[in-house]
Design an enzyme around this catalytic site. Structure first.
Site, PDB file in Angstrom:
ATOM      1  N   HIS A  42       4.436 -24.954 -17.932  1.00  0.00           N
ATOM      2  CA  HIS A  42       5.254 -25.917 -17.192  1.00  0.00           C
ATOM      3  C   HIS A  42       4.975 -27.333 -17.653  1.00  0.00           C
ATOM      4  O   HIS A  42       4.121 -27.585 -18.514  1.00  0.00           O
ATOM      5  CB  HIS A  42       5.036 -25.776 -15.682  1.00  0.00           C
ATOM      6  CG  HIS A  42       3.629 -26.022 -15.220  1.00  0.00           C
ATOM      7  ND1 HIS A  42       2.973 -27.228 -15.384  1.00  0.00           N
ATOM      8  CD2 HIS A  42       2.732 -25.210 -14.580  1.00  0.00           C
ATOM      9  CE1 HIS A  42       1.761 -27.165 -14.861  1.00  0.00           C
ATOM     10  NE2 HIS A  42       1.580 -25.946 -14.379  1.00  0.00           N
TER      11      HIS A  42
ATOM     12  N   CYS B  71      -2.725 -22.607 -15.592  1.00  0.00           N
ATOM     13  CA  CYS B  71      -1.460 -22.602 -16.338  1.00  0.00           C
ATOM     14  C   CYS B  71      -1.633 -23.272 -17.697  1.00  0.00           C
ATOM     15  O   CYS B  71      -2.668 -23.859 -18.003  1.00  0.00           O
ATOM     16  CB  CYS B  71      -0.379 -23.338 -15.546  1.00  0.00           C
ATOM     17  SG  CYS B  71       0.005 -22.571 -13.946  1.00  0.00           S
TER      18      CYS B  71
END
Length: 241
Positions: free
Chosen positions: A152, A160
């Site tokens: 992202h 992430c």
């Protein structure tokens, strides 16, 4: 009671307006997609596609390397082989080298993942996001759990792979275009480039056998430039079985 002619007109009218309604896709809900999710690729990237003879809507394959902090986008050219399109520096990833084992360990996943349109998030709080699909069948077979592991934007990571907003915009658009009429693309996530020298450097790691298993799929791709077929058997990855 509505007459047959009037009823037929109502049915035809409803069908006409239904045909005009956009189909939902790429993880969207009933709301219209935001502009950031439908944005065209920048002119310089479109020019690069033409130079490399890569059709705009051909398949992609994504590779992530933690230690080198790099995300590679490979794309199928007119020969049918995957060739490198662009390398993006990863803005931030969390945890250490090694796979994600449990919810809350802040580890970014390692392994082979299948990205479907449903895993694309155009409404992410982190600009745009692509869910990596953790846990996959291998993770589940080995009792690994966790959720919402993404690639992202916003350069902020908690398990992430975080990119800048500009980078994720390009990556998201490449993924979106490749999924047009196609069920998925493959993500390969590695601790580092699986060279003999790097594996020797980490020979005392408890993850060495796991990394050697990933190397089989990695070597297949680097040798053939074709996407390896990935399965799980006896809690292990198997390739092109």
């Amino acid at each position: 009671m509505i007459g047959a002619t009037a009823l037929r007109a109502l049915v035809l009218t409803a069908a006409f307006f239904a045909a005009l309604s956009p189909a939902t896709c790429l993880g969207e809900n009933s709301n219209r997609l935001p502009a950031k999710a439908t944005k065209e690729l920048p002119p310089e990237l479109l020019s690069l596609l033409r130079q490399k003879k890569m059709p705009k809507y051909s398949p992609i394959l994504v590779r992530v390397f933690k230690q080198e902090a790099e995300l590679e986008v490979w794309k199928q050219d007119t020969t049918g082989l995957f060739k490198i399109l662009k390398v993006y520096p990863i803005c931030r990833w969390s945890g250490d080298l090694g796979p994600k084992l449990k919810e809350g360990d802040r580890q970014a996943p390692e392994g082979f993942y299948t990205i479907t349109p449903e895993l694309m998030n155009p409404n992410s709080d982190y600009h745009l996001a692509i869910n990596v699909g953790f846990p996959n069948s291998f993770d589940k077979a080995n009792n690994r759990d966790g959720s919402l592991l993404m690639i992202h934007g916003d350069c902020s990571s908690s398990g992430c792979y975080a990119m800048t907003d500009e980078q994720i915009s390009e990556i998201y658009s490449l993924a979106r275009d490749s999924l047009g009429g196609r069920p998925s693309f493959q993500l390969q996530a590695y601790p580092f480039r699986l060279t003999p020298a790097n594996l020797a450097q980490h020979r005392n790691s408890p993850n060495l056998s796991f990394w050697k298993m990933l190397k089989v799929g990695n070597d297949h791709f680097e040798t053939t430039h074709l996407e390896p077929k990935v399965d799980v058997c006896n809690r292990r990855y198997v390739f092109d079985a």
